[in-house]
Design a protein around this motif. Sequence first.
Motif, short mmCIF file in Angstrom:
data_model
loop_
_atom_site.label_atom_id
_atom_site.label_comp_id
_atom_site.label_asym_id
_atom_site.label_seq_id
_atom_site.Cartn_x
_atom_site.Cartn_y
_atom_site.Cartn_z
N UNK A 162 0.94 -1.13 -0.07
CA UNK A 162 0.07 0.05 -0.03
C UNK A 162 0.87 1.20 0.04
N UNK A 163 1.91 1.35 0.50
CA UNK A 163 2.94 2.63 0.75
C UNK A 163 3.41 2.75 -0.68
N UNK A 164 3.66 2.12 -1.68
CA UNK A 164 4.05 2.05 -2.92
C UNK A 164 2.99 2.66 -4.01
N UNK A 165 1.93 2.92 -3.48
CA UNK A 165 0.69 3.28 -4.34
C UNK A 165 0.53 4.75 -4.49
N UNK A 166 -0.07 5.23 -5.44
CA UNK A 166 -0.19 6.53 -5.78
C UNK A 166 -1.41 7.06 -5.04
N UNK A 167 -2.41 6.30 -4.81
CA UNK A 167 -3.58 6.78 -4.09
C UNK A 167 -4.64 5.47 -3.87
N UNK A 168 -5.68 5.60 -2.82
CA UNK A 168 -6.43 4.54 -2.58
C UNK A 168 -7.63 4.77 -3.06
N UNK A 169 -8.32 3.66 -3.68
CA UNK A 169 -9.60 3.75 -4.31
C UNK A 169 -10.52 2.67 -3.86
N UNK A 170 -11.92 3.11 -3.86
CA UNK A 170 -12.91 2.22 -3.34
C UNK A 170 -13.81 1.88 -4.48
N UNK A 171 -14.13 0.71 -4.80
CA UNK A 171 -14.98 0.21 -5.89
C UNK A 171 -16.35 0.40 -5.47
N UNK A 172 -16.98 1.35 -5.79
CA UNK A 172 -18.45 1.70 -5.52
C UNK A 172 -19.59 0.79 -6.03
N UNK A 173 -20.20 0.34 -5.31
CA UNK A 173 -21.46 -0.52 -5.79
C UNK A 173 -22.62 0.17 -6.65
N UNK A 174 -22.81 1.29 -6.30
CA UNK A 174 -23.66 2.14 -6.86
C UNK A 174 -23.07 3.31 -7.96
N UNK A 175 -23.69 3.33 -9.13
CA UNK A 175 -23.20 4.46 -10.09
C UNK A 175 -23.20 5.68 -9.53
N UNK A 176 -24.55 6.02 -8.83
CA UNK A 176 -24.77 7.28 -8.42
C UNK A 176 -23.87 7.88 -7.36
N UNK A 177 -23.08 7.25 -6.80
CA UNK A 177 -22.09 7.58 -5.77
C UNK A 177 -20.91 7.63 -5.92
N UNK A 178 -20.58 7.36 -7.27
CA UNK A 178 -19.29 7.11 -7.42
C UNK A 178 -18.31 8.51 -7.97
#
Length: 125
Positions: free
Chosen positions: A50-66
């Motif tokens: 995780x420390x080597x990554x540019x950022x953190x992302x969450x896979x949103x289940x709903x399109x409206x909240x992404x």
Amino acid sequence: MLAALLVAGLLALHPVLPQPRVPFVAAPVGSVEPCRIYGSVFLETNPARRGFCFGTVYLEPEEAFADVLVYREDNKLFADKAGFWYLATGPNFADYVLFVTDNRALADFSIQYTDIRSFAGCRRR
């Protein structure tokens, strides 16, 4: 001999000063701007890297909240705008390496995949 004397005199009058030290910055300064991420992206799932990554992302289940609607490109050359990602096979071949988390509170931004090319892009809030 005369040239060496002139160079020594110039150095005595105007000595060469060392460059100021610039601190090493390992992480991006400020927050991650999801609208600027495009091209080849590798999604890392190993928490040890995780420390080597540019950022953190969450896979949103709903399109409206992404925050970003992502269209998966088959060719890296066509991934030239925000929301158009070519999923790389490894972190060494990617422009951006993003860590995928299952906790929305820990993510910098959220994404949702779309099958329609014209829907891809960043959502303005």
